[in-house]
Design a protein around this motif. Sequence first.
Motif, PDB file in Angstrom:
ATOM      1  N   ASP A   1       0.832  -1.204   0.000  1.00  0.00           N
ATOM      2  CA  ASP A   1       0.000   0.000   0.000  1.00  0.00           C
ATOM      3  C   ASP A   1       0.866   1.253   0.000  1.00  0.00           C
ATOM      4  OD1 ASP A   1      -2.281   1.490  -0.010  1.00  0.00           O
ATOM      5  OD2 ASP A   1      -3.033   0.788   1.922  1.00  0.00           O
ATOM      6  N   SER A   2       0.231   2.380  -0.278  1.00  0.00           N
ATOM      7  CA  SER A   2       0.894   3.670  -0.176  1.00  0.00           C
ATOM      8  C   SER A   2       1.016   4.048   1.297  1.00  0.00           C
ATOM      9  CB  SER A   2       0.083   4.732  -0.918  1.00  0.00           C
ATOM     10  OG  SER A   2      -1.257   4.738  -0.463  1.00  0.00           O
ATOM     11  N   ASN A   3       1.897   5.019   1.596  1.00  0.00           N
ATOM     12  CA  ASN A   3       2.034   5.463   2.982  1.00  0.00           C
ATOM     13  C   ASN A   3       2.403   6.937   3.041  1.00  0.00           C
ATOM     14  OD1 ASN A   3       4.948   5.617   2.657  1.00  0.00           O
ATOM     15  ND2 ASN A   3       4.972   3.384   2.859  1.00  0.00           N
TER      16      ASN A   3
ATOM     17  N   ARG B   1       7.590   7.295  -1.413  1.00  0.00           N
ATOM     18  CA  ARG B   1       7.868   5.901  -1.721  1.00  0.00           C
ATOM     19  C   ARG B   1       8.021   5.740  -3.217  1.00  0.00           C
ATOM     20  NH1 ARG B   1       4.401   0.485  -1.136  1.00  0.00           N
ATOM     21  NH2 ARG B   1       6.125  -0.938  -1.377  1.00  0.00           N
ATOM     22  N   VAL B   2       9.233   5.403  -3.654  1.00  0.00           N
ATOM     23  CA  VAL B   2       9.536   5.250  -5.067  1.00  0.00           C
ATOM     24  C   VAL B   2       9.886   3.792  -5.350  1.00  0.00           C
ATOM     25  CG1 VAL B   2      10.972   5.986  -7.000  1.00  0.00           C
ATOM     26  CG2 VAL B   2      10.388   7.621  -5.180  1.00  0.00           C
ATOM     27  N   ILE B   3       9.116   3.162  -6.202  1.00  0.00           N
ATOM     28  CA  ILE B   3       9.376   1.787  -6.616  1.00  0.00           C
ATOM     29  C   ILE B   3      10.336   1.812  -7.794  1.00  0.00           C
ATOM     30  CG2 ILE B   3       8.346  -0.291  -7.605  1.00  0.00           C
ATOM     31  CD1 ILE B   3       5.721   0.594  -6.184  1.00  0.00           C
TER      32      ILE B   3
ATOM     33  N   GLU C   1       2.811  12.243  -3.620  1.00  0.00           N
ATOM     34  CA  GLU C   1       3.006  11.954  -5.042  1.00  0.00           C
ATOM     35  C   GLU C   1       2.425  10.586  -5.360  1.00  0.00           C
ATOM     36  OE1 GLU C   1       6.995  14.263  -6.618  1.00  0.00           O
ATOM     37  OE2 GLU C   1       7.224  12.265  -5.733  1.00  0.00           O
ATOM     38  N   ARG C   2       1.670  10.531  -6.450  1.00  0.00           N
ATOM     39  CA  ARG C   2       1.106   9.271  -6.903  1.00  0.00           C
ATOM     40  C   ARG C   2       1.372   9.079  -8.386  1.00  0.00           C
ATOM     41  NH1 ARG C   2      -2.501   6.990  -3.115  1.00  0.00           N
ATOM     42  NH2 ARG C   2      -2.358   5.206  -4.511  1.00  0.00           N
TER      43      ARG C   2
ATOM     44  N   ASN D   1       1.711   8.117  -0.610  1.00  0.00           N
ATOM     45  CA  ASN D   1       2.744   8.244  -1.636  1.00  0.00           C
ATOM     46  C   ASN D   1       3.015   6.875  -2.249  1.00  0.00           C
ATOM     47  OD1 ASN D   1       4.215  11.116  -1.314  1.00  0.00           O
ATOM     48  ND2 ASN D   1       3.564  10.384   0.702  1.00  0.00           N
ATOM     49  N   LEU D   2       3.016   6.813  -3.560  1.00  0.00           N
ATOM     50  CA  LEU D   2       3.337   5.561  -4.245  1.00  0.00           C
ATOM     51  C   LEU D   2       3.597   5.863  -5.715  1.00  0.00           C
ATOM     52  CD1 LEU D   2       3.608   2.502  -3.769  1.00  0.00           C
ATOM     53  CD2 LEU D   2       1.238   2.268  -4.510  1.00  0.00           C
ATOM     54  N   VAL D   3       4.869   5.816  -6.118  1.00  0.00           N
ATOM     55  CA  VAL D   3       5.204   6.111  -7.510  1.00  0.00           C
ATOM     56  C   VAL D   3       6.208   5.106  -8.047  1.00  0.00           C
ATOM     57  CG1 VAL D   3       4.790   8.593  -7.252  1.00  0.00           C
ATOM     58  CG2 VAL D   3       7.107   7.711  -6.928  1.00  0.00           C
TER      59      VAL D   3
END
Length: 287
Positions: free
Chosen positions: A104-106, A110-112, A181-182, A256-258
Amino acid sequence: MKKILITGADSYIGTCFEKWVGQWPDQYQVDTVDMKDGSWQEKDFSNYDVVFHVAGIAHVSSDPKMEELYYKVNRDLTIKTAEKARAEGVRQFVFMSSIIVYGDSNSKKRVIDKNTVPSPCNFYGNSKLQAEEGISALETDSFKIAIIRPPMIYGKGSKGNYPRLASLAKKTPIFPDFENERSMLHIDNLCEFIKVIVDHQDAGVFFPQNKEYVKTSHLVKTIAEIHGKKIWMTRIFYPVLKLMFGIGIVNKVFGNLVYEKSMSEYDKVNYRLRSFRESIKLTESRD
């Protein structure tokens, strides 16, 4: 001509993709099959070059009673469909997975990237990841597997968080200006990406996304502007929202999840035909 079978009749992504490639009727023939009962097993797959598998449970549920169904539909049905496709001579299997396989986002950035190991935090994400693993084992030189892990998909008629935010943007006079950021993906950009994957008979794991990252408050403000509404962005709720992270809806809206941007580049064709603002205009249009 590419002959494509979409599994999952009336699915949002499948319907949009069929309409998208319908712009080139001399290049693509598209059929759909309903997967809700066992009748799909009698369908002859040998007439198709590609099976585009979109059938599945798309929403996230924390209800433990749903867990068995998620694995039955998202994992087992996917693997059975791929096995049938390979046995009957289909050359490419395209599977819609999800960014949710990374968890999940947090509240923190968070950059994948390509070194990020999938770590699902619920049985929806885990069922998708296990489906990926199951079908990957079936790949051969004559049976290509393309796995797509999109971020949040939106567009006219889409479901999930976007329409909820759009409804709020048209009503509320105030919204939290929270820094996040998404990665997002407009349905037209996704459909074009799938088209070029099919055109080139690509295999592998793919991470399509819009060119721009999106801040939730900017998304809401843009939707409001397109509808001629004024909305006040405030940071007064910032401390409260920080404390509320861990609650599902807060994570989904303000987390955040990108994807790292280079992961989503595709050097053969520019699939990102819609800019962010243009995509919002198209999504919010009344036509």
